[in-house]
Design a protein around this motif. Structure first.
Motif, PDB file in Angstrom:
ATOM      1  N   ASN A 243       0.852  -1.190   0.000  1.00 10.50           N
ATOM      2  CA  ASN A 243       0.000   0.000   0.000  1.00 10.50           C
ATOM      3  C   ASN A 243       0.886   1.239   0.000  1.00 10.50           C
ATOM      4  N   CYS A 244       0.260   2.380  -0.234  1.00 15.40           N
ATOM      5  CA  CYS A 244       0.946   3.671  -0.239  1.00 15.40           C
ATOM      6  C   CYS A 244       2.251   3.626  -1.029  1.00 15.40           C
ATOM      7  N   THR A 245       2.148   3.094  -2.222  1.00 18.47           N
ATOM      8  CA  THR A 245       3.282   2.879  -3.129  1.00 18.47           C
ATOM      9  C   THR A 245       2.811   3.363  -4.508  1.00 18.47           C
ATOM     10  N   GLY A 310      -7.222   1.758  -2.807  1.00 18.12           N
ATOM     11  CA  GLY A 310      -6.333   2.898  -2.983  1.00 18.12           C
ATOM     12  C   GLY A 310      -5.833   3.387  -1.638  1.00 18.12           C
ATOM     13  N   CYS A 311      -4.689   4.085  -1.661  1.00 16.14           N
ATOM     14  CA  CYS A 311      -4.181   4.663  -0.414  1.00 16.14           C
ATOM     15  C   CYS A 311      -4.177   6.184  -0.580  1.00 16.14           C
ATOM     16  N   CYS A 312      -3.180   6.854   0.005  1.00 13.67           N
ATOM     17  CA  CYS A 312      -3.245   8.319   0.099  1.00 13.67           C
ATOM     18  C   CYS A 312      -3.552   9.005  -1.234  1.00 13.67           C
ATOM     19  N   ARG A 313      -4.438   9.986  -1.155  1.00 13.94           N
ATOM     20  CA  ARG A 313      -4.865  10.848  -2.261  1.00 13.94           C
ATOM     21  C   ARG A 313      -5.739  10.123  -3.278  1.00 13.94           C
TER      22      ARG A 313
HETATM   23 ZN   LIG Z   1      -1.146   6.034   2.156  1.00 18.27          ZN
END
Ligand SMILES: [Zn+2]
Length: 334
Positions: A243-245, A310-313
């Motif tokens: 995640n967050c990649t 999905g992760c950030c944004r």
């Molecule tokens: Zn994230």
């Protein structure tokens, strides 16, 4: 009573079957950044967990937005929640434990509101004239210890245990379906979590999700394959992933993870932008356009992943797109 080995083995596979999208499931999108889009100020050591104190209604609302968008798994607002962080705000230990439980309860309340609405307005699928209750799990978020140590101090296992063992029983008591160990930056933390799950006999399953810097390494440089092998040998771990990649690394990462585990693979990349700590802003990565990774989901499915989000944004719109893609295309691994 702990989960028996065979129960954990089948937990995620049964769930994926029940989701009815050819063995795929949808996890939610960036939770903290979505709170920010709604005006929350998360410039705080507690990050999204600050809203557990200041605006629980917004936490429930964002969970509901992700459910409306089609999520099968919603992740709680506890990513950076710690009793120490709460105490720094004058919240007593008991109240802090209450807030950890509250993070799970808010997600469960959103699920209940969603289900209640579905039966009234038939907003979910119908089959044989009956309402189909979309399977929904609540995953209690545990952010990385490395992120907690943002001051550059060293890993201390004593402290690690204090942070992660004392606090986390609250999630089980509050009725979380599983624990999401997210954004894990190295092998060391993965080993510590695996040890913790076994020694403390945590009664719900977990997933391990790593944050990566290219197609074969987690952010500190350890090979993702080794990290996946650690997760593979822990019977309480029911899914392994990233995640967050940035989306551009995901395809290669799925192949690397498959070399270390045969457990279901979860991928929930960020928007591909880079967080600039000094300015507190997200910037586009130079020369790379990855605004819409939804169109890659079919390829990731073929490569062997089965849980997508999905992760950030990323936002409920991303999740709506993923949900639509996996339901309509009935994607299959190759
Ligand atoms: Zn994230």
């Amino acid at each position: 009573m702990g989960l028996e080995g065979s129960d954990t083995w089948s937990f995620m596979r049964d769930f994926l079957d029940k989701c009815g999208s050819g063995g795929c499931a949808v996890v939610d999108g960036g939770f903290a950044t979505e709170l920010e889009r709604h005006g929350a100020d998360l410039n705080d050591p507690l990050w999204s967990a600050k809203c557990l104190i200041s605006s629980p209604h917004l936490v429930r609302r964002v969970h509901l937005d992700y459910l409306d968008a089609g999520a099968n798994i919603i992740i709680t607002a506890s990513y950076q929640a710690t009793l120490q962080g709460f105490e720094a705000k004058g919240v007593s230990r008991e109240e802090g434990e209450g807030l950890l439980r509250r993070s799970v309860e808010l997600a469960r309340e959103a699920r209940q509101v969603y289900y209640d609405r579905c039966t009234k307005d038939s907003c979910d699928f119908l089959s044989d004239d009956r309402y189909w209750k979309r399977p929904i799990l609540v995953a209690a978020s545990v952010g990385s210890y490395g992120a907690y140590l943002a001051d550059g101090s060293e890993y201390s296992f004593e402290f690690f245990y204090m942070l992660y063992v004392c606090d986390r029983g609250d999630y089980v008591d509050a009725g979380a379906d599983l624990i999401a160990f997210e954004t894990i930056p190295n092998k060391l933390e993965a080993q510590a979590y695996a040890q913790l799950l076994v020694e403390e006999d945590i009664r719900i399953p977990a997933w391990f999700s790593f944050s990566c810097k290219d197609e074969t390494h987690v952010v500190n440089g350890d090979p993702i394959q080794d990290c996946a092998s650690i997760a593979d040998s822990c019977s309480q771990v029911v899914a392994v992933g990233v995640n967050c990649t940035p989306p551009r690394f995901i395809h290669g990462l799925i192949s690397s993870i498959k070399k270390g585990t045969s457990k279901p693979i979860i991928v929930y990349p960020n928007s591909g932008e880079t967080y600039i700590a000094e300015t507190n802003q997200w910037e586009k990565s130079s020369g790379v356009v990855e605004d819409d990774f939804v169109s890659y989901v079919g390829k990731w499915r073929q490569a062997g992943a089965s849980i997508f989000g999905g992760c950030c944004r990323t936002t409920p719109n991303t999740i709506r797109g993923i949900s639509h893609a996996i339901r309509t295309k009935q994607l299959q691994p190759q």
